[in-house]
Design an enzyme around this catalytic site. Structure first.
Site, PDB file in Angstrom:
ATOM      1  N   ASP A 262       6.368  -6.212  -8.563  1.00 62.19           N
ATOM      2  CA  ASP A 262       6.030  -4.819  -8.848  1.00 62.19           C
ATOM      3  C   ASP A 262       6.824  -4.294 -10.050  1.00 62.19           C
ATOM      4  OD1 ASP A 262       5.184  -2.233  -8.599  1.00 62.19           O
ATOM      5  OD2 ASP A 262       5.844  -1.971  -6.514  1.00 62.19           O
ATOM      6  N   ASP A 339      -1.311   3.598  -6.486  1.00 60.25           N
ATOM      7  CA  ASP A 339      -1.282   3.436  -5.030  1.00 60.25           C
ATOM      8  C   ASP A 339      -2.419   4.183  -4.324  1.00 60.25           C
ATOM      9  OD1 ASP A 339       1.047   2.199  -5.741  1.00 60.25           O
ATOM     10  OD2 ASP A 339       2.244   3.157  -4.171  1.00 60.25           O
TER      11      ASP A 339
HETATM   12  C1  GAL Z   1       4.698   0.735  -5.428  1.00 64.90           C
HETATM   13  C2  GAL Z   1       3.577  -0.215  -5.026  1.00 64.90           C
HETATM   14  C3  GAL Z   1       3.398  -0.094  -3.539  1.00 64.90           C
HETATM   15  C4  GAL Z   1       4.694  -0.478  -2.846  1.00 64.90           C
HETATM   16  C5  GAL Z   1       5.853   0.363  -3.379  1.00 64.90           C
HETATM   17  C6  GAL Z   1       7.187  -0.108  -2.851  1.00 64.90           C
HETATM   18  O1  GAL Z   1       4.890   0.657  -6.801  1.00 64.90           O
HETATM   19  O2  GAL Z   1       2.409   0.131  -5.719  1.00 64.90           O
HETATM   20  O3  GAL Z   1       2.324  -0.901  -3.102  1.00 64.90           O
HETATM   21  O4  GAL Z   1       4.936  -1.844  -3.051  1.00 64.90           O
HETATM   22  O5  GAL Z   1       5.898   0.340  -4.780  1.00 64.90           O
HETATM   23  O6  GAL Z   1       8.243   0.650  -3.342  1.00 64.90           O
END
Ligand code: GAL
Length: 524
Positions: A262, A339
């Protein structure tokens, strides 16, 4: 798993009341029955799941024959390549294959009620995840409250609910297995990020990573983990910056089978001109995608060097048109959007805007419109999804048509009859898992009505009639729009029911925010 009709209706009635705030107005039996669409599974064996499976030369092989029907079940297989063996009671195939090639295997399952067979093609080569990954991820339900115990319980529930028998495989830990020095009031997150040799340290909630992964594997499931190319993850826990190769090795040593990577704090690195070896990338400004590709190429290479098959899931919200280059960095799937949350607005605005990415979906490489928001979700404060039953059918149908990874995001210990039914329709799952690996595209759109079509490996076609409008609508799938001619048999996939033969169109009345999902098979 067998439901009685009455039990199912009562369970759905209770669930529907809590879902849509219908507690004063009791729904009619007819409308409740209409909400549960998937017929109960038979007591006879039925083999489900992917019909094609990719493995790299010499990597540990693990495949669970997903099979419904009463236990005990006896599994067998003919044509298994040298190096593999099958546990006849559990249906787990394990081992190592040391010769490249494509192997046609015939799987068999037998119980007191009958027998079933299904072909499985094993492809030993460079590419894994030949069909979209299916499983569970901790984020949408637990967010920063995840722990090894909760993950173990999710794995248990995957088995006990029977979901494993429909091909659901991965148990993925998202953010917060690492330490976090900004949440000072949480003692479980306060350890060192890394030891003296630079090895990443799991936090106190994950005292025995290897033990946890072994436990998950012992259930016939696979395990996934999360990190960031930046110094910190999105939750401000330890990321992999400058430890990419070491971290890939650690994940492989622990036995992980999946990594979600990520972007998060990598933004800073990508914009830092003092980092000489790193190409600059500024979100929404850079025209050159080299800086967006760089950190993923680094981890993609590190994972490929491991002696395990680790699905590589890119998460950077679609920057630099990731679908155009995700495959070149060994990405098996890539998030195409920000998200998701459990609202119609979020789910529909993501799901219905995937056409631009569709041509890039292929076996081993899938667009990822984010995880599922059905069941009890809530990012640390779980509640029943705010999607109505019709919206949930739209969600699962659309994600299956798009050949999206299917990652359940809910509390696995709170699966109600409706959600379980929604996630166990093998004919719908087959659309997602189709070996051709193509994503559906919109073939017709008019105001709030969309028709999507996805070609399938056997020459048939999955077609979704979607109604985004506020009132019910009659929707037509016209052969000319689908690029077909002549007579086609129509099968309703949610109801698993043949609807007869049509010669130039199929039309159906579709509820507001709902879907009718059919399969068209040429009738020669
Ligand atoms: C976001 C991601 C989510 C989750 C989250 C965790 O950037 O899109 O799916 O993984 O971080 O902090």
């Amino acid at each position: 798993m067998k439901h009685t009709l009455l039990g199912t209706i009562v369970a759905v009635a209770l669930f529907a009341c809590s879902l849509s705030g219908f507690s004063q107005s009791v729904q009619s039996v007819d409308s409740l029955q209409a909400m549960i669409l998937t017929p109960p599974t038979s007591e006879k064996p039925r083999i489900n799941g992917a019909k094609v499976f990719g493995v790299r030369l010499g990597s540990p092989f693990m495949y669970t024959i997903a099979t419904t029907g009463v236990r005990p079940m006896k599994f067998s297989a003919t044509g298994l390549p040298k190096g593999l063996s099958l546990d006849p009671k559990k249906g787990f195939i394990t081992g190592n294959i040391n010769t490249k090639g494509t192997y046609d295997v015939l799987l068999k399952a037998k119980n007191a009620k009958g027998t079933a067979e299904r072909k499985l093609k094993i492809v030993v080569g460079e590419t894994i995840a030949l069909t979209p990954p299916m499983g569970w991820n901790s984020w949408n339900v637990f967010a920063g409250e995840v722990s090894a115990d909760k993950v173990k319980r999710a794995a248990d529930a995957m088995v006990n609910s029977g979901l494993i028998n429909h091909g659901w495989t991965y148990i993925n830990i998202d953010d917060y297995w690492e330490n976090n020095h900004q949440k000072k009031n949480d003692p479980t997150l306060q350890g060192d990020f890394r030891d003296a040799e630079g090895n990443v340290q799991p936090n106190a909630r994950f005292a025995d990573m290897k033990g946890l992964v072994d436990y998950i594997h012992g259930q016939g499931l696979k395990a996934g983990l999360y990190s960031s190319p930046g110094p910190l993850t999105c939750g401000r826990c330890a990321g992999s910056w400058q430890h990419e190769v070491q971290d890939a090795q650690t994940y492989a040593n622990w036995g992980f089978d999946y990594l979600k990577y990520d972007w998060c704090s990598y933004n800073k690195i990508a914009q830092d001109s003092t980092q000489k070896e790193v190409p600059i990338y500024i979100r929404n400004k850079s025209t050159d995608s080299a800086g967006a590709i760089y950190p993923y190429a680094l981890m993609g290479k590190a994972l490929a060097a491991q002696k395990r098959d680790i699905v590589f899931s890119l998460c950077q919200y679609g920057m630099a048109d990731v679908w155009k280059w995700g495959a070149t960095v060994n990405g098996n799937c890539w998030r195409t959007t920000g998200d998701i949350n459990d609202s119609w607005k979020s789910m529909s605005s993501i799901g219905f805007k995937q056409d631009k990415c569709a041509p890039y979906a292929a076996p081993g490489h899938f667009n990822d419109p984010d995880m599922l928001v059905v069941g009890y979700v809530g990012w640390g404060k779980p509640h029943p999804t705010r999607l109505t039953p019709d919206e949930q059918y739209t969600h699962i149908s659309l994600w299956s048509l798009l050949a999206a990874p299917l990652l359940i995001g809910c509390d696995m210990e709170k699966l109600d009859a409706f959600t379980l039914n929604l996630l166990t329709n093998d004919e719908v799952i087959d659309v997602d898992q189709d070996a051709l690996g193509k994503a559906a595209t919109k073939v017709y759109s008019d105001n709030s009505v969309d028709v999507y079509a996805k070609p399938l490996e056997d020459g048939s076609m999955a077609v979704g009639l979607f109604n985004r409008g506020a009132d019910k609508a009659t929707i037509k799938a016209i052969w000319k729009d689908l690029g077909i001619k002549g007579k086609w048999k129509v099968r309703d996939l949610w109801r698993q029911k043949d609807l007869g033969v049509q010669s130039d169109r199929f039309e159906a009345e579709v509820a507001s925010h709902g879907v009718v999902l059919v399969k068209l098979v040429a009738d020669n």
